[in-house]
Design a protein around this motif. Structure first.
Motif, PDB file in Angstrom:
ATOM      1  N   ILE A 199       0.839  -1.201   0.000  1.00 49.21           N
ATOM      2  CA  ILE A 199       0.000   0.000   0.000  1.00 49.21           C
ATOM      3  C   ILE A 199       0.874   1.251   0.000  1.00 49.21           C
ATOM      4  O   ILE A 199       0.631   2.204  -0.751  1.00 49.21           O
ATOM      5  CB  ILE A 199      -0.941  -0.018   1.218  1.00 49.21           C
ATOM      6  N   ARG A 200       1.884   1.240   0.830  1.00 47.29           N
ATOM      7  CA  ARG A 200       2.744   2.427   0.941  1.00 47.29           C
ATOM      8  C   ARG A 200       3.481   2.717  -0.367  1.00 47.29           C
ATOM      9  O   ARG A 200       3.663   3.884  -0.740  1.00 47.29           O
ATOM     10  CB  ARG A 200       3.744   2.223   2.086  1.00 47.29           C
ATOM     11  N   LEU A 201       3.884   1.659  -1.086  1.00 45.68           N
ATOM     12  CA  LEU A 201       4.632   1.836  -2.325  1.00 45.68           C
ATOM     13  C   LEU A 201       3.735   1.789  -3.565  1.00 45.68           C
ATOM     14  O   LEU A 201       4.213   2.009  -4.678  1.00 45.68           O
ATOM     15  CB  LEU A 201       5.716   0.760  -2.442  1.00 45.68           C
ATOM     16  N   GLY A 231     -11.130  -7.728   6.240  1.00 46.83           N
ATOM     17  CA  GLY A 231     -10.411  -6.973   7.251  1.00 46.83           C
ATOM     18  C   GLY A 231      -9.538  -5.891   6.652  1.00 46.83           C
ATOM     19  O   GLY A 231      -9.480  -4.757   7.156  1.00 46.83           O
ATOM     20  N   PHE A 232      -8.858  -6.214   5.555  1.00 49.66           N
ATOM     21  CA  PHE A 232      -8.020  -5.218   4.882  1.00 49.66           C
ATOM     22  C   PHE A 232      -8.884  -4.089   4.317  1.00 49.66           C
ATOM     23  O   PHE A 232      -8.525  -2.908   4.405  1.00 49.66           O
ATOM     24  CB  PHE A 232      -7.219  -5.866   3.752  1.00 49.66           C
ATOM     25  N   LYS A 233     -10.020  -4.456   3.732  1.00 51.54           N
ATOM     26  CA  LYS A 233     -10.898  -3.432   3.164  1.00 51.54           C
ATOM     27  C   LYS A 233     -11.415  -2.494   4.241  1.00 51.54           C
ATOM     28  O   LYS A 233     -11.472  -1.271   4.046  1.00 51.54           O
ATOM     29  CB  LYS A 233     -12.070  -4.107   2.442  1.00 51.54           C
ATOM     30  N   ASP A 234     -11.782  -3.064   5.398  1.00 47.20           N
ATOM     31  CA  ASP A 234     -12.347  -2.251   6.477  1.00 47.20           C
ATOM     32  C   ASP A 234     -11.306  -1.377   7.164  1.00 47.20           C
ATOM     33  O   ASP A 234     -11.601  -0.251   7.564  1.00 47.20           O
ATOM     34  CB  ASP A 234     -12.998  -3.164   7.526  1.00 47.20           C
ATOM     35  N   SER A 235     -10.078  -1.895   7.301  1.00 51.66           N
ATOM     36  CA  SER A 235      -9.088  -1.192   8.125  1.00 51.66           C
ATOM     37  C   SER A 235      -8.100  -0.346   7.328  1.00 51.66           C
ATOM     38  O   SER A 235      -7.494   0.567   7.892  1.00 51.66           O
ATOM     39  CB  SER A 235      -8.313  -2.202   8.972  1.00 51.66           C
ATOM     40  N   LYS A 236      -7.928  -0.631   6.053  1.00 52.84           N
ATOM     41  CA  LYS A 236      -6.867   0.049   5.295  1.00 52.84           C
ATOM     42  C   LYS A 236      -7.399   1.029   4.267  1.00 52.84           C
ATOM     43  O   LYS A 236      -6.617   1.699   3.592  1.00 52.84           O
ATOM     44  CB  LYS A 236      -5.959  -1.002   4.643  1.00 52.84           C
ATOM     45  N   GLY A 237      -8.701   1.120   4.139  1.00 57.59           N
ATOM     46  CA  GLY A 237      -9.314   2.175   3.351  1.00 57.59           C
ATOM     47  C   GLY A 237      -8.912   2.199   1.893  1.00 57.59           C
ATOM     48  O   GLY A 237      -8.663   1.172   1.257  1.00 57.59           O
ATOM     49  N   ASP A 238      -8.831   3.426   1.342  1.00 59.53           N
ATOM     50  CA  ASP A 238      -8.542   3.591  -0.080  1.00 59.53           C
ATOM     51  C   ASP A 238      -7.155   3.094  -0.453  1.00 59.53           C
ATOM     52  O   ASP A 238      -6.923   2.721  -1.607  1.00 59.53           O
ATOM     53  CB  ASP A 238      -8.675   5.059  -0.483  1.00 59.53           C
ATOM     54  N   GLY A 239      -6.234   3.091   0.499  1.00 59.36           N
ATOM     55  CA  GLY A 239      -4.896   2.577   0.200  1.00 59.36           C
ATOM     56  C   GLY A 239      -4.950   1.144  -0.284  1.00 59.36           C
ATOM     57  O   GLY A 239      -4.224   0.754  -1.202  1.00 59.36           O
ATOM     58  N   ARG A 261     -23.082   1.654   1.771  1.00 57.87           N
ATOM     59  CA  ARG A 261     -22.894   1.958   3.195  1.00 57.87           C
ATOM     60  C   ARG A 261     -21.862   3.060   3.371  1.00 57.87           C
ATOM     61  O   ARG A 261     -22.057   3.991   4.170  1.00 57.87           O
ATOM     62  CB  ARG A 261     -22.457   0.700   3.942  1.00 57.87           C
ATOM     63  N   GLU A 262     -20.750   2.990   2.606  1.00 58.51           N
ATOM     64  CA  GLU A 262     -19.719   4.016   2.709  1.00 58.51           C
ATOM     65  C   GLU A 262     -20.235   5.370   2.205  1.00 58.51           C
ATOM     66  O   GLU A 262     -19.919   6.417   2.778  1.00 58.51           O
ATOM     67  CB  GLU A 262     -18.488   3.584   1.923  1.00 58.51           C
ATOM     68  N   LYS A 263     -21.034   5.321   1.129  1.00 57.65           N
ATOM     69  CA  LYS A 263     -21.590   6.575   0.612  1.00 57.65           C
ATOM     70  C   LYS A 263     -22.532   7.223   1.629  1.00 57.65           C
ATOM     71  O   LYS A 263     -22.518   8.439   1.813  1.00 57.65           O
ATOM     72  CB  LYS A 263     -22.325   6.296  -0.700  1.00 57.65           C
ATOM     73  N   LYS A 264     -23.363   6.410   2.298  1.00 66.55           N
ATOM     74  CA  LYS A 264     -24.273   6.940   3.309  1.00 66.55           C
ATOM     75  C   LYS A 264     -23.501   7.543   4.477  1.00 66.55           C
ATOM     76  O   LYS A 264     -23.871   8.590   5.011  1.00 66.55           O
ATOM     77  CB  LYS A 264     -25.201   5.834   3.796  1.00 66.55           C
ATOM     78  N   ALA A 265     -22.404   6.859   4.879  1.00 65.26           N
ATOM     79  CA  ALA A 265     -21.593   7.379   5.981  1.00 65.26           C
ATOM     80  C   ALA A 265     -20.984   8.725   5.613  1.00 65.26           C
ATOM     81  O   ALA A 265     -20.920   9.641   6.444  1.00 65.26           O
ATOM     82  CB  ALA A 265     -20.505   6.369   6.346  1.00 65.26           C
ATOM     83  N   GLU A 266     -20.536   8.875   4.355  1.00 60.27           N
ATOM     84  CA  GLU A 266     -19.978  10.151   3.913  1.00 60.27           C
ATOM     85  C   GLU A 266     -21.037  11.254   3.933  1.00 60.27           C
ATOM     86  O   GLU A 266     -20.762  12.379   4.343  1.00 60.27           O
ATOM     87  CB  GLU A 266     -19.388  10.008   2.505  1.00 60.27           C
TER      88      GLU A 266
END
Length: 378
Positions: free
Chosen positions: A171-173, A194-202, A345-350
């Motif tokens: 993700i960093r690179l 878990g990666f999708k929930d915790s690491k976001g757009d990265g 769900r993410e759109k509603k949260a935004e």
């Protein structure tokens, strides 16, 4: 040249497809650079970058300056199933043949150096494997009566910790990932979520190739669409009585950054191979050789090409076009990709966050007008 393609699954109809030499050339012309990056590790393209789960057992999470002794490291890693405080009964005979512990910090430092030195390299293959067992030493295997592998298995928690650290580096690179998963369908689905929930757009902006995918059609659908769930048509949260109508909801594009790659030498072992190929969304499908002998790579790729053609009912031209489009999209540089898709769900949260922000601004404006009116009255 005419190839007769015969389905491997019981009850499937036979199908013929005319594949001319030009189709083979068209198909193979777009794969060499990918093969060099992921299979041959050619120096011009970059080294293989990532720790395969088969070789994760020497990894120690202690700092380089305080690595544990070899016996201590493996005694903690391979424990007795009947007594977690004791080493595995098979460890003593294998210990002399196991490699010395390796600092994970040092490994990650070397991995980052290799990735930075070779900008075209991807991370992989990395992943989870519940089937692998530590091989027996040569003198044991020399006796044909003995098994090739021991009964020592690297704990899944150890593998997962190693995977996550390499994912963070990817993700960093901004590097794509080749993901290995063997006999760990639930764990892989949970890990991806878990990666999708915790690491976001990265995480979501990377492309992840499920390499030589051998899961079931159901697990493939779950990764693509998410777990389906039913709820009653009524707004009540209580379970619906028998016979009450319900709606089935499936979260759209659960993991839109995942691709599925297949090789006949691995995936083709399944009697449900064609059903699995049909379960993959057309724009996520990739192929590979997963073969170590370079002289056979083209033949292995052609074999899986023909299997895809038969399973999907595509003619040769369409198969070439689709696989090439998918490959080119997979390797598209990050800065040329569209932004990651977001779930409802993410759109509603935004929208909720935006509403809260606007509400706060309005309150501040109202407070300001109230102060002005008070000063005017005085």
């Amino acid at each position: 040249m005419r190839h007769e393609l015969v389905a491997h699954e019981p009850g499937a109809q036979q199908s013929r497809s005319r594949c001319e030499p030009g189709h083979r050339r068209s198909f193979l012309r777009f794969v060499p650079s990918f093969i060099l990056r992921t299979t041959l590790a050619d120096e011009r393209e970059g080294p293989r970058a990532g720790l395969h789960p088969w070789f994760s057992h020497p990894i120690s999470f202690s700092p380089p300056s305080s690595l544990p002794p070899k016996d201590e490291h493996y005694s903690r890693l391979f424990t007795d199933p009947a007594n977690p405080d004791a080493p595995h009964p098979s460890l003593a005979s294998l210990l002399p043949y196991l490699p010395d512990p390796v600092s994970f910090d040092a490994f990650l430092s070397d991995l980052e150096h290799n990735l930075v030195s070779h900008p075209s390299s991807h991370v992989g293959e990395i992943g989870l494997d519940r089937a692998f067992r530590i091989p027996n030493p040569p003198h044991v295997v020399a006796d044909k009566a003995n098994p090739k592998n021991s009964d020592l298995a690297t704990p899944l928690a150890h593998q997962l910790r190693i995977v996550e650290a390499q994912v963070d580096l990817a993700i960093r690179l901004g590097r794509n990932i080749s993901l290995h998963s063997v006999r760990a369908p639930k764990e892989t689905v949970d890990m991806l979520q878990g990666f999708k929930d915790s690491k976001g757009d990265g995480w979501r902006r990377l492309h992840v190739c499920l390499h030589s995918f051998g899961g079931s059609p159901e697990s493939a659908k779950q990764i693509q669409k998410g777990a389906s769930r039913s709820r009653p048509l009524s707004s009540s949260s209580s379970p619906s009585p028998r016979g009450t109508a319900s709606l089935t909801h499936r979260s759209p594009a659960a993991h839109p950054n995942t691709f599925f790659s297949f090789a006949t030498i691995i995936s083709g072992r399944s009697p449900h191979f064609h059903a699995l190929l049909r379960a993959i969304e057309p724009d996520r499908l990739l192929v590979e050789s997963d073969y170590s002998h370079t002289r056979e790579i083209d033949n292995q790729l052609w074999d899986v090409f023909e299997e895809v053609q038969l399973a999907r009912g595509w003619d040769a031209d369409e198969t070439v076009r689709r696989l090439e489009d998918n490959f080119r999209r997979f390797v598209t540089p990050l800065d040329e990709r569209p932004p990651p898709k977001k779930s409802n769900r993410e759109k509603k949260a935004e929208r909720r966050r935006e509403d809260m922000y606007v509400s706060d601004e309005n309150e501040e404006e109202d407070d300001g007008r109230g102060d002005e009116e008070a000063r005017a009255r005085t």
